[in-house]
Design an enzyme around this catalytic site. Sequence first.
Site, mmCIF file in Angstrom:
data_model
loop_
_atom_site.group_PDB
_atom_site.id
_atom_site.type_symbol
_atom_site.label_atom_id
_atom_site.label_comp_id
_atom_site.label_asym_id
_atom_site.label_seq_id
_atom_site.Cartn_x
_atom_site.Cartn_y
_atom_site.Cartn_z
ATOM 1 N N LYS A 1 0.893 -1.175 0.000
ATOM 2 C CA LYS A 1 0.000 0.000 0.000
ATOM 3 C C LYS A 1 0.920 1.211 0.000
ATOM 4 O O LYS A 1 1.666 1.449 0.937
ATOM 5 C CB LYS A 1 -0.879 -0.006 1.255
ATOM 6 C CG LYS A 1 -2.204 0.718 1.101
ATOM 7 C CD LYS A 1 -2.117 2.217 0.908
ATOM 8 C CE LYS A 1 -1.926 2.965 2.220
ATOM 9 N NZ LYS A 1 -1.675 4.414 1.978
ATOM 10 N N GLY B 1 -4.879 5.852 4.251
ATOM 11 C CA GLY B 1 -4.512 4.961 5.342
ATOM 12 C C GLY B 1 -5.671 4.117 5.858
ATOM 13 O O GLY B 1 -5.689 2.891 5.714
ATOM 14 N N PRO B 2 -6.679 4.770 6.465
ATOM 15 C CA PRO B 2 -7.781 3.977 7.036
ATOM 16 C C PRO B 2 -8.570 3.207 5.975
ATOM 17 O O PRO B 2 -8.991 2.074 6.207
ATOM 18 C CB PRO B 2 -8.664 5.046 7.708
ATOM 19 C CG PRO B 2 -7.758 6.214 7.936
ATOM 20 C CD PRO B 2 -6.762 6.193 6.817
ATOM 21 N N GLU C 1 8.664 0.423 11.893
ATOM 22 C CA GLU C 1 9.773 1.388 11.913
ATOM 23 C C GLU C 1 9.146 2.767 12.010
ATOM 24 O O GLU C 1 8.468 3.206 11.090
ATOM 25 C CB GLU C 1 10.619 1.210 10.651
ATOM 26 C CG GLU C 1 12.016 1.764 10.829
ATOM 27 C CD GLU C 1 12.097 3.213 10.464
ATOM 28 O OE1 GLU C 1 11.908 4.059 11.375
ATOM 29 O OE2 GLU C 1 12.326 3.503 9.292
ATOM 30 N N GLY D 1 10.372 6.038 13.288
ATOM 31 C CA GLY D 1 10.966 7.369 13.410
ATOM 32 C C GLY D 1 11.717 7.620 14.689
ATOM 33 O O GLY D 1 11.928 6.700 15.490
ATOM 34 N N CYS E 1 13.597 9.548 9.185
ATOM 35 C CA CYS E 1 13.368 8.977 10.509
ATOM 36 C C CYS E 1 14.638 8.979 11.346
ATOM 37 O O CYS E 1 14.573 9.024 12.560
ATOM 38 C CB CYS E 1 12.782 7.577 10.394
ATOM 39 S SG CYS E 1 13.400 6.663 9.007
ATOM 40 N N LYS F 1 2.713 21.811 9.864
ATOM 41 C CA LYS F 1 3.163 21.177 11.106
ATOM 42 C C LYS F 1 4.583 21.655 11.456
ATOM 43 O O LYS F 1 4.865 22.021 12.597
ATOM 44 C CB LYS F 1 3.124 19.648 10.925
ATOM 45 C CG LYS F 1 3.636 18.867 12.110
ATOM 46 C CD LYS F 1 3.620 17.360 11.857
ATOM 47 C CE LYS F 1 4.505 16.657 12.888
ATOM 48 N NZ LYS F 1 4.644 15.226 12.655
ATOM 49 N N GLU G 1 9.184 14.472 17.443
ATOM 50 C CA GLU G 1 9.702 14.339 16.084
ATOM 51 C C GLU G 1 9.042 15.390 15.199
ATOM 52 O O GLU G 1 7.827 15.411 15.043
ATOM 53 C CB GLU G 1 9.412 12.933 15.527
ATOM 54 C CG GLU G 1 10.030 12.732 14.154
ATOM 55 C CD GLU G 1 9.772 11.344 13.562
ATOM 56 O OE1 GLU G 1 8.626 10.889 13.598
ATOM 57 O OE2 GLU G 1 10.739 10.733 13.057
ATOM 58 N N ILE G 2 9.859 16.275 14.622
ATOM 59 C CA ILE G 2 9.309 17.358 13.799
ATOM 60 C C ILE G 2 9.188 16.918 12.341
ATOM 61 O O ILE G 2 8.273 17.282 11.637
ATOM 62 C CB ILE G 2 10.179 18.632 13.938
ATOM 63 C CG1 ILE G 2 10.168 19.087 15.407
ATOM 64 C CG2 ILE G 2 9.684 19.726 13.001
ATOM 65 C CD1 ILE G 2 11.055 20.274 15.717
ATOM 66 N N PHE G 3 10.134 16.111 11.879
ATOM 67 C CA PHE G 3 10.133 15.622 10.498
ATOM 68 C C PHE G 3 10.183 16.787 9.525
ATOM 69 O O PHE G 3 9.422 16.864 8.565
ATOM 70 C CB PHE G 3 8.919 14.735 10.232
ATOM 71 C CG PHE G 3 9.274 13.454 9.513
ATOM 72 C CD1 PHE G 3 10.014 12.480 10.155
ATOM 73 C CD2 PHE G 3 8.882 13.222 8.204
ATOM 74 C CE1 PHE G 3 10.360 11.291 9.503
ATOM 75 C CE2 PHE G 3 9.227 12.040 7.541
ATOM 76 C CZ PHE G 3 9.964 11.086 8.200
#
Length: 495
Positions: A187, A219-220, A261, A263, A296, A346, A397-399
Amino acid sequence: MPVEMELDPFVLAKSLSGVHLIDGEFVAPINGKTFDVLNPATNKSIGHAAEGDADDVERAVAVAKAAQKDWAQRPARERGKLVAECGRILNQHVDELGKLIALESGKALRTESRVEASVLADMFVFFGGLASELKGETIPFNPNMMTLTTREPVGVVGAIIPWNVPLLLMAIKVAPALVAGNSVVVKSAEDTPFTVLRVCQIMQQILPKGVLNILSGFGPGCGGPLVAHKDVKKVSFTGSVETGRIVYRAAAEKLIPVTLELGGKSPMIVMGDADIEKAVAGAIGGMRFTRQGQSCTASSRILVHEDLHDDFVARLKDKVNSLKMGNPLDEATDIGTIINAKQRAKVCNYIEIGSSEGAQKHELSALPDDPELADGQFVRPVIFTDVKHDARIAREEIFGPVACVFKFKTFDEAIELANDSDFGLAATVWTTDLKTALVATKRLEAGFVQVNQNLVVQPNLSYGGVKLSGLGREASLESMLEHFTHKKTIILNME
Ligand code: NAI
Ligand code: MG
């Protein structure tokens, strides 16, 4: 189906629009729905992806289940040869795949996207060569009994991947799963559906139909049904902690194994005796400034000894300032864009939070001045100094391209601060003293620890984290054996 090279990524994205790849063929989603895919550098549509749902999952898993039986019956080395051959063919498409991933992800072609495309090919070649390692043991259990173990495939594997390095992260799931005799349903991530679809299309020239299938969707709506499907016997997931928990819970209902996995907030310790020039270059690479920090393993907590701190910060600022932000497809560009508007918002919110928490903000490099890119998801890299250890920007985690630099006095203090995190994916230490290096590698709580360098995922180096960074290891022989096979014990009574 032979695959013609297409070096125009805009043409390629259009040609891959509106379809999944199931049973070796492009097929439209059963519900007929699609969603827009944007170029994050311009915010304009580049095509539309199939919006898969539970019906498409049903179809893909049924095909994968049927194809897995014959695939598992083939000699292991034959499977390995085919997977390695996929790697060799993918290697011919590096430029094409690099351009397409640059277009849909916003990652700069020269510094990031083309590199990722070549690592993808390498992973398939590497895992293809490991097929003969799918071997068992004989056990001296009883002289009258021949006791042995074999490695058996788990069946249909569900692989859910994110958008930041979709090619590499798909490769470290799909290649070992296939070599071990499983079939796979992938996916893809909402923002980057096309390049991974293209990879699977190229692989269809080599693989039997149905052993590798790929769905796009949300996703969902699409990932959820894949994890929940009764015939999916293993899930390998990379993404956020929040979604990782949802996947883990759904897998627990079915009692199937998962790899997660998720991050990190990785520390980089620069000791007072470090080679400062190398450490600064390591911070640029480790923080993945050229990927807008969307990694990550990003070294987002940089702990510098007080003797070097000010010099280090000055040099780091100079280096980041020299990086050119621009059109990801332009060879001169060092830094591309953030993936999408939501992620950009974000990141910008975290930058505001950082300032409001009292840290000192250094905004670096410059936004591109090309009017074509005015609506792109560009963010100037930020280094924060004078950051409190309990600040949100120091813990979450800001990413994005946001690094926190801290000052420390003693080695013990540095290790304690480094380990004071909910995450434990990667860590690096920079020192010229052998004992300091050895003790640090022993004490750092992380799955991937390096001294005086900051490499990314490599073939055969087990990759994964502790604490909230996840479960299981990827990219190595052990990852194939432990995560994509189960061990069968066989006892023959010879009396
Ligand atoms: P996400 O974890 O929601 O998405 C990752 C993948 O999971 C995508 O393919 C998505 O469609 C799928 N997914 C989402 N909900 C699902 C569900 N209920 N069931 C099954 N699959 C589902 O990550 P997202 O929203 O793209 O990014 C949010 C944050 O996650 C980022 O800001 C970053 O902090 C983190 N992240 C971490 C990554 C890593 O490499 N560890 C990669 C991408 C994001
Ligand atoms: Mg999400």
